[in-house]
Design an enzyme around this catalytic site. Structure first.
Site, PDB file in Angstrom:
ATOM      1  N   SER A   1      30.812   9.377  16.937  1.00 22.34           N
ATOM      2  CA  SER A   1      30.016   8.148  16.949  1.00 22.34           C
ATOM      3  C   SER A   1      29.209   8.047  18.221  1.00 22.34           C
ATOM      4  O   SER A   1      28.255   7.299  18.297  1.00 22.34           O
ATOM      5  CB  SER A   1      30.920   6.918  16.940  1.00 22.34           C
ATOM      6  OG  SER A   1      31.984   7.061  16.101  1.00 22.34           O
TER       7      SER A   1
ATOM      8  N   HIS B   1      26.475  12.119  11.410  1.00 22.94           N
ATOM      9  CA  HIS B   1      27.166  10.855  11.646  1.00 22.94           C
ATOM     10  C   HIS B   1      27.120   9.970  10.401  1.00 22.94           C
ATOM     11  O   HIS B   1      26.076   9.427  10.048  1.00 22.94           O
ATOM     12  CB  HIS B   1      26.542  10.135  12.857  1.00 22.94           C
ATOM     13  CG  HIS B   1      27.286   8.905  13.246  1.00 22.94           C
ATOM     14  ND1 HIS B   1      26.683   7.794  13.782  1.00 22.94           N
ATOM     15  CD2 HIS B   1      28.607   8.601  13.157  1.00 22.94           C
ATOM     16  CE1 HIS B   1      27.597   6.876  14.003  1.00 22.94           C
ATOM     17  NE2 HIS B   1      28.767   7.336  13.630  1.00 22.94           N
TER      18      HIS B   1
ATOM     19  N   GLU C   1      23.130   9.898   9.875  1.00 21.17           N
ATOM     20  CA  GLU C   1      22.304  10.269  11.033  1.00 21.17           C
ATOM     21  C   GLU C   1      22.472  11.772  11.243  1.00 21.17           C
ATOM     22  O   GLU C   1      23.600  12.256  11.371  1.00 21.17           O
ATOM     23  CB  GLU C   1      22.754   9.524  12.295  1.00 21.17           C
ATOM     24  CG  GLU C   1      22.388   8.054  12.288  1.00 21.17           C
ATOM     25  CD  GLU C   1      22.823   7.320  13.560  1.00 21.17           C
ATOM     26  OE1 GLU C   1      22.071   6.458  14.025  1.00 21.17           O
ATOM     27  OE2 GLU C   1      23.927   7.590  14.075  1.00 21.17           O
TER      28      GLU C   1
ATOM     29  N   ASN D   1      24.595   3.020  16.445  1.00 16.45           N
ATOM     30  CA  ASN D   1      25.587   2.470  17.377  1.00 16.45           C
ATOM     31  C   ASN D   1      24.964   1.981  18.679  1.00 16.45           C
ATOM     32  O   ASN D   1      25.494   1.087  19.333  1.00 16.45           O
ATOM     33  CB  ASN D   1      26.684   3.500  17.671  1.00 16.45           C
ATOM     34  CG  ASN D   1      27.706   3.548  16.545  1.00 16.45           C
ATOM     35  OD1 ASN D   1      27.809   2.616  15.755  1.00 16.45           O
ATOM     36  ND2 ASN D   1      28.449   4.634  16.468  1.00 16.45           N
TER      37      ASN D   1
END
Ligand code: 3HC
Length: 295
Positions: A121, A142, A154, A192
């Site tokens: 992450s 991701h 991602e 994130n």
């Protein structure tokens, strides 16, 4: 790109690993999923069973297809079984040292020409790639929680990632029906980088008396049409995971908005990791989650 994958390896069958295993098996690939012990492996497989049963119940998947998906999943405790995989996706906890140690062990086992990917992450993709003998075949993939439902993937290109590996990431996303975005190898990638400070700020707002946990969550659901409030989302992502992403991002960017608020640190220290452990900002032991007293 024509995707030449028959067998995928997934390292870890936890919150993310079980979902990645399920969607790859639903995508028609054989999946070898490895865990550290039988208990964790059984727990992850039970989650997959439950999701498949739910899909059959709702008429979204036939019993035959669900059985075929299950049949494509090969659980193991042994890294040696990853040898024949065309792609190995790491989905362990957010601990760089543990990931590096795993890659040093797994890279020599996995066949030449195979691709390696991390579902981190927030940690460096390049640093993990450098622990292997094939940084050009290493990339970040991701997924979002729950991987079975969230449409985004991602695709993270590190310094040494080749066009071929990056193309594979996008083709894999397309094969699995995901929306793909290209993200740089910066801490937190795209989502994130924006979502984590939002969750942390919601927690800080609660600590500063702006509103109760329930009211902050209800506010963002009804006022911004989010599917879930930010504090419930923190519990859903896992408070241990959130705290470790916050720590990586705080160190990388040096900005206070990325720092873990005191109540988050205290909950993690007390072993309250959110929904997966039964308690976090909410208590999940009853029929409906209720705000839990902070330690
Ligand atoms: N696994 C598999 N499927 C699940 C699931 C799970 N854990 N939870 C829900 N689903 C499925 C359900 O089966 C249902 O499928 P259906 O439409 O085919 O019937 C569908 O999702 C909707 O579920 P529910 O009706 O039970 O519940 P909701 O409508 O409340 O949706 C939710 C649940 C999808 C989790 C929704 O609340 C949501 O989208 N929340 C936000 C999640 C989010 O933001 N995730 C990203 C977190 S950040 C991240 O992962 C990055 C990491 O690096 C930290």
């Amino acid at each position: 790109m024509n995707i030449e994958i028959e067998r995928v390896g997934v390292v870890g069958c936890g919150l993310m690993g079980h979902g990645i295993t399920q969607i790859c098996a639903q995508g028609g690939w054989d999946v070898v999923v490895r865990e550290v012990d039988q208990e964790r492996l059984d727990k992850g497989l039970a989650k997959i069973e439950k999701q498949l049963a739910r899909a059959v119940e709702k008429g979204k998947l036939s019993q035959e297809d669900a059985d075929a998906v299950r049949g494509r999943i090969h659980p193991t405790l042994d890294y040696a079984e990853l040898a024949d995989c065309d792609l190995v996706i790491e989905a362990m906890t957010e601990d760089l040292e543990a990931k590096l140690e795993m890659w040093r062990e797994v890279d020599p086992i996995v066949k030449e020409g195979a691709f390696l990917a991390t579902n981190t992450s927030s940690l460096s993709v390049a640093e993990q790639a450098a622990a292997t003998s094939r940084p050009e075949r290493f990339l970040g993939l991701h997924f979002f929680n729950p991987a079975q439902v969230m449409p985004l993937l991602e695709v993270v290109r590190a310094e040494g990632t080749s066009d071929e590996a990056s193309d594979l990431g996008f083709a894999l996303g397309e094969h699995l029906g995901k929306t793909t975005v290209a993200a740089g190898d910066n801490r937190g990638f795209i989502v994130n980088r924006l979502l984590v400070p939002y969750m942390l700020d919601a927690i800080r707002a609660h600590e500063q008396g702006v509103g109760s946990v329930e009211d902050i969550d209800a506010g963002m659901i009804a006022g911004a049409s989010h599917p879930m409030g930010p504090i419930a989302l923190a519990d859903f992502v896992g408070l241990d995971t959130l705290a470790s992403i916050a720590s990586v991002m705080h160190e990388a960017y040096g900005e206070e908005r990325f720092a873990a608020p005191p109540s988050l640190t205290k909950l993690v220290e007390a072993g309250h990791f959110g929904r997966k452990s039964g308690r976090g900002y909410y208590d999940y032991s009853g029929e409906k989650p209720v705000a839990a007293p902070l330690p």
